[in-house]
Design a protein around this motif. Structure first.
Motif, PDB file in Angstrom:
ATOM      1  N   PHE A   1      35.698  10.558  27.080  1.00  0.00           N
ATOM      2  CA  PHE A   1      35.059   9.547  26.401  1.00  0.00           C
ATOM      3  C   PHE A   1      35.634   9.702  24.913  1.00  0.00           C
ATOM      4  O   PHE A   1      35.741  10.694  24.179  1.00  0.00           O
ATOM      5  N   VAL A   2      36.058   8.327  24.432  1.00  0.00           N
ATOM      6  CA  VAL A   2      36.609   8.253  23.048  1.00  0.00           C
ATOM      7  C   VAL A   2      35.561   7.352  22.379  1.00  0.00           C
ATOM      8  O   VAL A   2      35.368   6.222  22.961  1.00  0.00           O
ATOM      9  N   VAL A   3      35.535   7.364  20.961  1.00  0.00           N
ATOM     10  CA  VAL A   3      34.850   6.727  20.160  1.00  0.00           C
ATOM     11  C   VAL A   3      35.702   6.478  18.960  1.00  0.00           C
ATOM     12  O   VAL A   3      36.209   7.530  18.238  1.00  0.00           O
ATOM     13  N   GLU A   4      35.958   5.309  18.616  1.00  0.00           N
ATOM     14  CA  GLU A   4      36.976   4.933  17.540  1.00  0.00           C
ATOM     15  C   GLU A   4      36.105   4.236  16.580  1.00  0.00           C
ATOM     16  O   GLU A   4      34.863   3.668  16.880  1.00  0.00           O
ATOM     17  N   GLY A   5      36.302   4.097  15.353  1.00  0.00           N
ATOM     18  CA  GLY A   5      35.704   3.477  14.275  1.00  0.00           C
ATOM     19  C   GLY A   5      35.982   3.913  12.896  1.00  0.00           C
ATOM     20  O   GLY A   5      36.745   4.962  12.570  1.00  0.00           O
ATOM     21  N   ILE A   6      35.523   3.408  11.936  1.00  0.00           N
ATOM     22  CA  ILE A   6      35.898   3.441  10.706  1.00  0.00           C
ATOM     23  C   ILE A   6      35.146   4.678   9.931  1.00  0.00           C
ATOM     24  O   ILE A   6      34.185   5.058  10.590  1.00  0.00           O
ATOM     25  N   ASP A   7      35.571   5.325   8.981  1.00  0.00           N
ATOM     26  CA  ASP A   7      34.951   6.256   8.540  1.00  0.00           C
ATOM     27  C   ASP A   7      33.438   5.966   7.969  1.00  0.00           C
ATOM     28  O   ASP A   7      33.350   4.745   7.523  1.00  0.00           O
ATOM     29  N   GLY A   8      32.466   6.926   8.239  1.00  0.00           N
ATOM     30  CA  GLY A   8      31.123   6.384   8.070  1.00  0.00           C
ATOM     31  C   GLY A   8      30.331   5.571   8.799  1.00  0.00           C
ATOM     32  O   GLY A   8      29.185   5.381   8.720  1.00  0.00           O
ATOM     33  N   SER A   9      31.136   5.241   9.863  1.00  0.00           N
ATOM     34  CA  SER A   9      30.440   4.544  11.223  1.00  0.00           C
ATOM     35  C   SER A   9      29.376   5.253  11.885  1.00  0.00           C
ATOM     36  O   SER A   9      28.643   4.877  12.839  1.00  0.00           O
ATOM     37  N   GLY A  10      29.384   6.629  11.758  1.00  0.00           N
ATOM     38  CA  GLY A  10      28.424   7.552  12.833  1.00  0.00           C
ATOM     39  C   GLY A  10      29.011   8.101  13.758  1.00  0.00           C
ATOM     40  O   GLY A  10      28.279   8.618  14.569  1.00  0.00           O
ATOM     41  N   LYS A  11      30.273   7.970  14.104  1.00  0.00           N
ATOM     42  CA  LYS A  11      30.815   8.370  15.342  1.00  0.00           C
ATOM     43  C   LYS A  11      30.907   9.853  15.495  1.00  0.00           C
ATOM     44  O   LYS A  11      30.582  10.383  16.504  1.00  0.00           O
ATOM     45  N   THR A  12      30.959  10.711  14.372  1.00  0.00           N
ATOM     46  CA  THR A  12      31.183  11.887  14.535  1.00  0.00           C
ATOM     47  C   THR A  12      29.994  12.683  14.757  1.00  0.00           C
ATOM     48  O   THR A  12      29.673  13.317  15.453  1.00  0.00           O
ATOM     49  N   THR A  13      28.940  12.137  13.965  1.00  0.00           N
ATOM     50  CA  THR A  13      27.549  12.576  14.015  1.00  0.00           C
ATOM     51  C   THR A  13      26.882  12.438  15.576  1.00  0.00           C
ATOM     52  O   THR A  13      26.475  13.075  15.994  1.00  0.00           O
ATOM     53  N   GLN A  14      27.051  11.039  15.953  1.00  0.00           N
ATOM     54  CA  GLN A  14      26.638  10.669  17.420  1.00  0.00           C
ATOM     55  C   GLN A  14      27.337  11.527  18.277  1.00  0.00           C
ATOM     56  O   GLN A  14      26.744  12.059  19.484  1.00  0.00           O
ATOM     57  N   LEU A  15      28.790  11.875  18.282  1.00  0.00           N
ATOM     58  CA  LEU A  15      29.574  12.445  19.298  1.00  0.00           C
ATOM     59  C   LEU A  15      28.898  13.955  19.213  1.00  0.00           C
ATOM     60  O   LEU A  15      28.823  14.581  20.221  1.00  0.00           O
ATOM     61  N   GLY A  16      28.762  14.479  17.940  1.00  0.00           N
ATOM     62  CA  GLY A  16      28.150  15.949  17.842  1.00  0.00           C
ATOM     63  C   GLY A  16      26.744  16.043  18.561  1.00  0.00           C
ATOM     64  O   GLY A  16      26.362  17.204  19.209  1.00  0.00           O
ATOM     65  N   LEU A  17      25.767  15.098  18.455  1.00  0.00           N
ATOM     66  CA  LEU A  17      24.491  15.112  19.044  1.00  0.00           C
ATOM     67  C   LEU A  17      24.743  14.936  20.545  1.00  0.00           C
ATOM     68  O   LEU A  17      24.164  15.528  21.463  1.00  0.00           O
ATOM     69  N   LEU A  18      25.680  14.106  21.015  1.00  0.00           N
ATOM     70  CA  LEU A  18      25.895  13.898  22.313  1.00  0.00           C
ATOM     71  C   LEU A  18      26.605  15.336  22.853  1.00  0.00           C
ATOM     72  O   LEU A  18      26.103  15.520  24.000  1.00  0.00           O
ATOM     73  N   ALA A  19      27.308  16.043  22.133  1.00  0.00           N
ATOM     74  CA  ALA A  19      27.966  17.140  22.845  1.00  0.00           C
ATOM     75  C   ALA A  19      26.807  18.263  22.997  1.00  0.00           C
ATOM     76  O   ALA A  19      26.665  18.859  24.060  1.00  0.00           O
ATOM     77  N   LYS A  20      25.810  18.344  21.924  1.00  0.00           N
ATOM     78  CA  LYS A  20      24.638  19.307  22.155  1.00  0.00           C
ATOM     79  C   LYS A  20      23.810  18.973  23.398  1.00  0.00           C
ATOM     80  O   LYS A  20      23.516  19.954  23.975  1.00  0.00           O
ATOM     81  N   TRP A  21      23.709  17.719  23.291  1.00  0.00           N
ATOM     82  CA  TRP A  21      22.820  17.370  24.632  1.00  0.00           C
ATOM     83  C   TRP A  21      23.387  17.448  25.950  1.00  0.00           C
ATOM     84  O   TRP A  21      22.974  18.273  26.803  1.00  0.00           O
ATOM     85  N   LEU A  22      24.688  17.241  26.107  1.00  0.00           N
ATOM     86  CA  LEU A  22      25.368  17.504  27.278  1.00  0.00           C
ATOM     87  C   LEU A  22      25.468  18.823  27.551  1.00  0.00           C
ATOM     88  O   LEU A  22      25.178  19.448  28.806  1.00  0.00           O
ATOM     89  N   ILE A  23      25.762  19.853  26.742  1.00  0.00           N
ATOM     90  CA  ILE A  23      25.704  21.296  26.896  1.00  0.00           C
ATOM     91  C   ILE A  23      24.455  21.823  27.140  1.00  0.00           C
ATOM     92  O   ILE A  23      24.394  22.423  28.054  1.00  0.00           O
ATOM     93  N   ALA A  24      23.464  21.311  26.723  1.00  0.00           N
ATOM     94  CA  ALA A  24      21.949  21.891  27.001  1.00  0.00           C
ATOM     95  C   ALA A  24      21.642  21.091  28.354  1.00  0.00           C
ATOM     96  O   ALA A  24      20.841  22.057  29.216  1.00  0.00           O
TER      97      ALA A  24
END
Length: 184
Positions: A16-39
């Motif tokens: 799963f790939v998320v593209e976007g400009i700096d500050g678009s929230g992609k890193t934050t959202q992917l981090g939250l998604l990763a935590k949820w998937l691991i849980a």
């Protein structure tokens, strides 16, 4: 040369790939998604496009001396991407993991085309890349972005085409999401 971005990959994992400009929230959202998937019991690997040791010094020196042509930038980024793909994306896919990529080859397409590099040449250059199972390019203020990532999380093991498509019908992301190769 065969373009791998034109055909689905054969690895047991999901990309799963998320593209976007700096500050678009992609890193934050992917981090939250990763935590949820691991849980939820999934094996997850998160990768960001940061310059590897392989090209970092050459890129920094070239930028500082203003010595890099658009084509040289393109070749350095392709080398960097190949290194990331070979060592950080393919091994987890082979192991059946979910790989969440913060930027992918589409970032290079956009950067290189903006610098004036021939678009077809760039597509051919990145033809070795593994085709993502899903690639999103949300707008910086897209209110549906977290919902879309949540849907991906819930459907990580299943086909999510129908529900995903329905969510995108009314989403601002509908204009900017993609599957496979992004047309430039």
């Amino acid at each position: 040369m065969q373009n791998n971005l034109m055909k689905p990959h054969e690895y047991p994992g999901k990309l799963f790939v998320v593209e976007g400009i700096d500050g678009s929230g992609k890193t934050t959202q992917l981090g939250l998604l990763a935590k949820w998937l691991i849980a939820e019991g999934h094996r997850v690997f998160v990768t960001e496009w940061n310059s590897s040791v392989l090209v970092k010094a050459a890129t920094q020196t070239g930028k500082r001396k203003n010595a890099l042509t658009p084509m040289t930038f393109s070749l350095l980024h392709a080398t960097d991407f190949a290194n990331r793909l070979l060592y950080k994306v393919i091994p987890p896919l082979k192991a059946g993991m979910i790989v969440l990529a913060d930027r992918y080859s589409y970032t290079a397409f956009a950067r290189d085309a903006t610098r004036g590099v021939d678009r077809q040449w760039v597509r051919d250059l990145y033809g070795f890349a593994v085709r993502p199972d899903l690639s999103l390019k949300p707008g910086a203020s897209d209110p549906d972005f977290p919902k879309i990532l949540e849907l991906i999380a819930r459907k990580a093991d299943d086909a999510f085409e129908t529900e995903y498509g329905a969510l995108l019908e009314g989403s601002a992301t509908n204009e900017t999401y993609s599957r496979g190769l992004v047309p430039l």
